[in-house]
Design an enzyme around this catalytic site. Structure first.
Site, PDB file in Angstrom:
ATOM      1  N   PRO A   1       0.833  -1.208   0.000  1.00 37.24           N
ATOM      2  CA  PRO A   1       0.000   0.000   0.000  1.00 37.24           C
ATOM      3  C   PRO A   1       0.866   1.257   0.000  1.00 37.24           C
ATOM      4  O   PRO A   1       1.804   1.367   0.777  1.00 37.24           O
ATOM      5  CB  PRO A   1      -0.781  -0.111   1.311  1.00 37.24           C
ATOM      6  N   GLU A   2       0.544   2.188  -0.876  1.00 44.19           N
ATOM      7  CA  GLU A   2       1.263   3.461  -0.908  1.00 44.19           C
ATOM      8  C   GLU A   2       0.445   4.479  -0.128  1.00 44.19           C
ATOM      9  O   GLU A   2      -0.673   4.209   0.303  1.00 44.19           O
ATOM     10  CB  GLU A   2       1.461   3.902  -2.356  1.00 44.19           C
TER      11      GLU A   2
ATOM     12  N   LYS B   1       2.422   6.361   5.589  1.00 43.94           N
ATOM     13  CA  LYS B   1       1.731   5.074   5.462  1.00 43.94           C
ATOM     14  C   LYS B   1       1.260   4.543   6.815  1.00 43.94           C
ATOM     15  O   LYS B   1       0.938   3.374   6.942  1.00 43.94           O
ATOM     16  CB  LYS B   1       2.664   4.069   4.796  1.00 43.94           C
TER      17      LYS B   1
ATOM     18  N   CYS C   1       8.988   0.792 -24.199  1.00 42.86           N
ATOM     19  CA  CYS C   1       8.694   2.080 -23.572  1.00 42.86           C
ATOM     20  C   CYS C   1       7.600   2.787 -24.364  1.00 42.86           C
ATOM     21  O   CYS C   1       7.596   2.765 -25.591  1.00 42.86           O
ATOM     22  CB  CYS C   1       9.962   2.923 -23.539  1.00 42.86           C
TER      23      CYS C   1
ATOM     24  N   CYS D   1      13.308   2.922 -17.991  1.00 43.23           N
ATOM     25  CA  CYS D   1      13.576   2.878 -19.420  1.00 43.23           C
ATOM     26  C   CYS D   1      14.996   3.380 -19.664  1.00 43.23           C
ATOM     27  O   CYS D   1      15.295   4.529 -19.336  1.00 43.23           O
ATOM     28  CB  CYS D   1      12.582   3.756 -20.182  1.00 43.23           C
TER      29      CYS D   1
ATOM     30  N   CYS E   1      14.873   6.693 -21.979  1.00 45.68           N
ATOM     31  CA  CYS E   1      14.353   7.951 -21.433  1.00 45.68           C
ATOM     32  C   CYS E   1      15.026   8.348 -20.126  1.00 45.68           C
ATOM     33  O   CYS E   1      14.895   9.479 -19.695  1.00 45.68           O
ATOM     34  CB  CYS E   1      12.853   7.849 -21.208  1.00 45.68           C
TER      35      CYS E   1
HETATM   36 ZN   LIG Z   1      11.811   5.361 -23.123  1.00 47.02          ZN
END
Ligand SMILES: [Zn+2]
Length: 283
Positions: free
Chosen positions: A2-3, A50, A256, A278, A281
């Site tokens: 849980p966030e 949390k 991506c 990624c 990126c």
């Molecule tokens: Zn990417």
């Protein structure tokens, strides 16, 4: 796991059913003598990062702190109904006249006097709460930079830096990167200058960490409705939009969405945290 946004939503759903109610039975497996809380009035339920914090007024004002950890969850039942989990895992039970709240396998369940909250270390040590009214992001960023060699991904998860982000947001924020100086503020889902999760936070720098945390706060706030979490668009504006809810999280090996490079996946750190990124990126 849980966030912060999940914890916030769960607390919001429990609050009207629990606050103002008298506890007719209490059982906290980790607290000796917890049955004596029977008869206490629940006067508050708030979250800090949390952590759930329940205020119980009996002979003394007490506070129950529950942290769900990786596997914990709250369930609500009618009195006498059978439970989905085993009684052995039911570490916290709060019975009111109309409901039974059961917390299965939380990481922590502690009881202390409410006046001790400012010195109760698991809460007192937390960084600014990203879902709090006006979190001091610069304070959080300074905490982040106090150990400049730590990788960005680890720092974003560190609740002593800023409270509320979990594993999903960690990977997604590294991909999304910093808010550009002009415009886009608040458009948490627009990628711009992502970071490799393994970048030492000292190289990321103060302003960029503030920007990442601001984006994290915006993303958490955008996901407080009763819907599946998204980091690729704003569900408040596009409630009907379908899948493609994450940029990199749980997309290992797939292309991506921006540059088509295969998303990388690495298990790293305590509690077997998985990180996605990624390589195109996030140089
Ligand atoms: Zn990417």
């Amino acid at each position: 796991m849980p966030e912060g946004d999940t914890v916030y939503k769960v607390a919001a759903s429990m609050r009207p059913l629990l606050v103002g109610q008298v506890l007719e039975q209490v059982r906290i497996l980790t607290v000796v003598g917890s049955e004596r809380l029977k008869g206490s009035l629940v006067t508050g339920l708030e979250t800090r990062g949390k952590n759930f914090l329940l205020t119980l007024q009996g002979k003394r004002e007490m506070m129950l702190r529950v942290h769900l950890g990786m596997n914990g969850s709250w369930h609500r039942y009618a009195p006498g109904a059978s439970w989905k989990g085993s009684a052995r895992d039911a570490r916290v039970q709060l019975h009111t006249a109309e409901h039974v709240f059961v917390c299965f396998t939380p990481k922590n369940a502690d009881l202390f006097e409410a006046r001790e909250l400012p010195v109760f270390l698991p809460v007192a040590r937390l960084g600014p709460d990203l879902l709090g009214p006006e979190p001091k992001l610069e304070v959080a960023a300074q905490r982040a930079l106090s150990l400049p060699d730590r990788p960005l991904a680890e720092v974003l998860l560190d609740q002593r830096v800023a409270a509320g982000l979990g594993n999903v947001y960690k990977s997604e924020l590294c991909f999304l990167g910093v808010y550009p100086k002009c415009a886009l503020e608040g458009r948490f889902y627009e990628p711009h200058e992502g970071f490799s999760p393994w970048t030492p936070v000292g190289e990321v720098g103060l302003q960029a960490v503030i920007s990442l945390l601001a984006r994290g706060r915006d993303a958490l706030l955008a996901n407080l409705g009763g819907w599946e979490r998204t980091t690729t668009f704003d569900r408040r504006r596009e409630p009907q939009r379908g899948r493609a809810t994450h940029w990199v999280y749980e997309r290992g090996g797939r292309p991506c969405r921006v540059c088509r490079a295969p998303i990388q996946r690495r298990v790293w750190g305590g509690e077997a945290r998985v990180t996605y990124w990624c390589p195109g990126c996030q140089p």
